[in-house]
Write a protein that holds these residues in place. Structure first.
Motif, PDB file in Angstrom:
ATOM      1  N   ARG A 150       9.765 -19.691   3.556  1.00 12.84           N
ATOM      2  CA  ARG A 150       8.736 -19.176   3.796  1.00 12.84           C
ATOM      3  C   ARG A 150       8.641 -17.870   5.561  1.00 12.84           C
ATOM      4  O   ARG A 150      10.212 -17.572   5.403  1.00 12.84           O
ATOM      5  CB  ARG A 150       8.309 -19.738   5.345  1.00 12.84           C
ATOM      6  N   PRO A 154       3.921 -13.085  11.243  1.00 10.78           N
ATOM      7  CA  PRO A 154       2.839 -13.204  11.661  1.00 10.78           C
ATOM      8  C   PRO A 154       2.380 -14.781  10.267  1.00 10.78           C
ATOM      9  O   PRO A 154       2.058 -14.958   9.580  1.00 10.78           O
ATOM     10  CB  PRO A 154       1.985 -12.917  11.671  1.00 10.78           C
ATOM     11  N   GLY A 155       1.814 -16.084  10.488  1.00 16.03           N
ATOM     12  CA  GLY A 155       1.601 -16.870   8.950  1.00 16.03           C
ATOM     13  C   GLY A 155       2.900 -17.939   8.483  1.00 16.03           C
ATOM     14  O   GLY A 155       2.188 -18.816   8.415  1.00 16.03           O
ATOM     15  N   ARG A 156       3.778 -17.595   8.616  1.00 16.57           N
ATOM     16  CA  ARG A 156       4.916 -17.875   8.200  1.00 16.57           C
ATOM     17  C   ARG A 156       3.856 -18.410   6.664  1.00 16.57           C
ATOM     18  O   ARG A 156       4.351 -19.556   5.844  1.00 16.57           O
ATOM     19  CB  ARG A 156       5.442 -19.463   8.575  1.00 16.57           C
ATOM     20  N   PRO A 157       3.887 -17.302   6.031  1.00 17.81           N
ATOM     21  CA  PRO A 157       3.558 -17.655   4.822  1.00 17.81           C
ATOM     22  C   PRO A 157       4.334 -17.993   3.599  1.00 17.81           C
ATOM     23  O   PRO A 157       5.904 -17.623   3.600  1.00 17.81           O
ATOM     24  CB  PRO A 157       2.710 -16.073   3.587  1.00 17.81           C
ATOM     25  N   ASP A 224      -0.273 -21.097   3.607  1.00 25.18           N
ATOM     26  CA  ASP A 224       0.377 -19.671   3.862  1.00 25.18           C
ATOM     27  C   ASP A 224      -0.796 -18.870   5.497  1.00 25.18           C
ATOM     28  O   ASP A 224      -0.694 -18.055   5.897  1.00 25.18           O
ATOM     29  CB  ASP A 224      -0.597 -19.290   3.018  1.00 25.18           C
ATOM     30  N   GLY A 225      -0.995 -20.285   6.172  1.00 25.43           N
ATOM     31  CA  GLY A 225      -1.386 -19.832   7.284  1.00 25.43           C
ATOM     32  C   GLY A 225      -2.400 -18.984   7.448  1.00 25.43           C
ATOM     33  O   GLY A 225      -3.447 -18.840   6.865  1.00 25.43           O
ATOM     34  N   GLY A 226      -1.987 -17.649   8.587  1.00 27.27           N
ATOM     35  CA  GLY A 226      -2.684 -16.606   8.423  1.00 27.27           C
ATOM     36  C   GLY A 226      -2.897 -15.951   7.127  1.00 27.27           C
ATOM     37  O   GLY A 226      -3.337 -14.898   7.436  1.00 27.27           O
ATOM     38  N   ASP A 227      -2.260 -16.054   6.564  1.00 34.80           N
ATOM     39  CA  ASP A 227      -2.141 -14.985   5.339  1.00 34.80           C
ATOM     40  C   ASP A 227      -3.134 -15.302   3.958  1.00 34.80           C
ATOM     41  O   ASP A 227      -3.250 -15.072   3.132  1.00 34.80           O
ATOM     42  CB  ASP A 227      -0.338 -15.673   4.544  1.00 34.80           C
ATOM     43  N   GLU A 228      -4.039 -16.313   4.041  1.00 30.83           N
ATOM     44  CA  GLU A 228      -5.263 -16.549   3.641  1.00 30.83           C
ATOM     45  C   GLU A 228      -6.278 -15.340   3.521  1.00 30.83           C
ATOM     46  O   GLU A 228      -6.490 -14.535   4.311  1.00 30.83           O
ATOM     47  CB  GLU A 228      -6.083 -17.863   4.084  1.00 30.83           C
TER      48      GLU A 228
END
Length: 235
Positions: A150, A154-157, A224-228
């Motif tokens: 990861r 931010p979001g730890r994609p 993908d957390g906030g990486d979407e």
């Protein structure tokens, strides 16, 4: 008499070395034929006689099989028997049909291979279009791409990288055997005038996590957390 005994001793020693080499070759040969994956020199060395260098064994096998129906090839950082290229057509009817990838999947696979470790958002930035989740799923199921870790952002994609299966399937020994910019131009994949800042990165599939990567941890958390990003019909 002393000279004759010394000569016989040297002959016995040579015979012992030849016998040890022959046995080591038979052992390595059996292991390579039985394995479904390429075996590294280190793995083979564990089973052959300790007094026989594995490099000599592999060289002997390469020479022995050079003109046979199967040859010893260096793939995915190891060694494996493969059908001689000039006889491959004979096995075509028996072979499994090749996996057909969409253009989106091919582009995604190429980006991962050259830019790893890379996140989904980074793939989309390079491609200039959103990547459907199914595209990455296909590459993961094929065994050519893996989840690495990861990203410390931010979001730890999740970061993606290639696998030994990718090297094996495409007949590569190491990831840096992938073609560079000049080779791609020579093969006709890149045409026309190129911008001055265009470059092809040197790929690196080192399995160790980078300074900006953390272990995967809980795989059941959002990947993908906030990486979407919104999906598009790129397949």
């Amino acid at each position: 008499m002393a000279w004759a005994e010394a000569e016989r001793g040297e002959d016995d020693e040579s015979w012992d070395e030849a016998e040890a080499l022959a046995r080591a070759c038979r052992i390595a040969e059996a292991l390579l034929f039985a394995s479904v994956q390429p075996l590294s020199a280190e793995e083979l060395a564990k089973s052959v006689p300790a007094n026989v260098p594995i490099e000599r064994v592999l060289e002997e096998l390469e020479q022995t099989y050079a003109m046979r129906g199967v040859t010893l090839k260096r793939v995915a950082g190891g060694f494996a028997f493969r059908t001689a290229p000039d006889l491959a057509y004979l096995l075509a009817p028996e072979a499994e049909p090749p996996r057909k990838l969409s253009r989106a999947a091919l582009e995604t696979l190429a980006i991962i291979a050259y830019h790893q470790p890379v996140t989904r958002a980074e793939i989309e930035e390079i491609r200039g279009v959103a990547t459907a989740k199914g595209t990455l799923d296909i590459l993961l199921e094929a065994g050519w791409v893996r989840l690495r870790g990861r990203r410390r952002s931010p979001g730890r994609p999740v970061t993606f990288g290639t696998t030994p299966g990718f090297l094996d399937h495409f007949g590569l020994d190491r990831i840096d055997d992938l073609p560079g910019l000049d080779e791609l131009k020579g093969a006709g994949f890149i045409e026309g005038r190129l911008s001055k800042d265009l470059s092809v990165p040197i790929p690196d599939d080192d399995p160790d996590l980078r300074a900006d990567e953390d272990p995967l941890g809980d795989l059941f958390s959002p990947l993908d957390g906030g990486d979407e990003a919104p999906h598009s019909a790129d397949e």
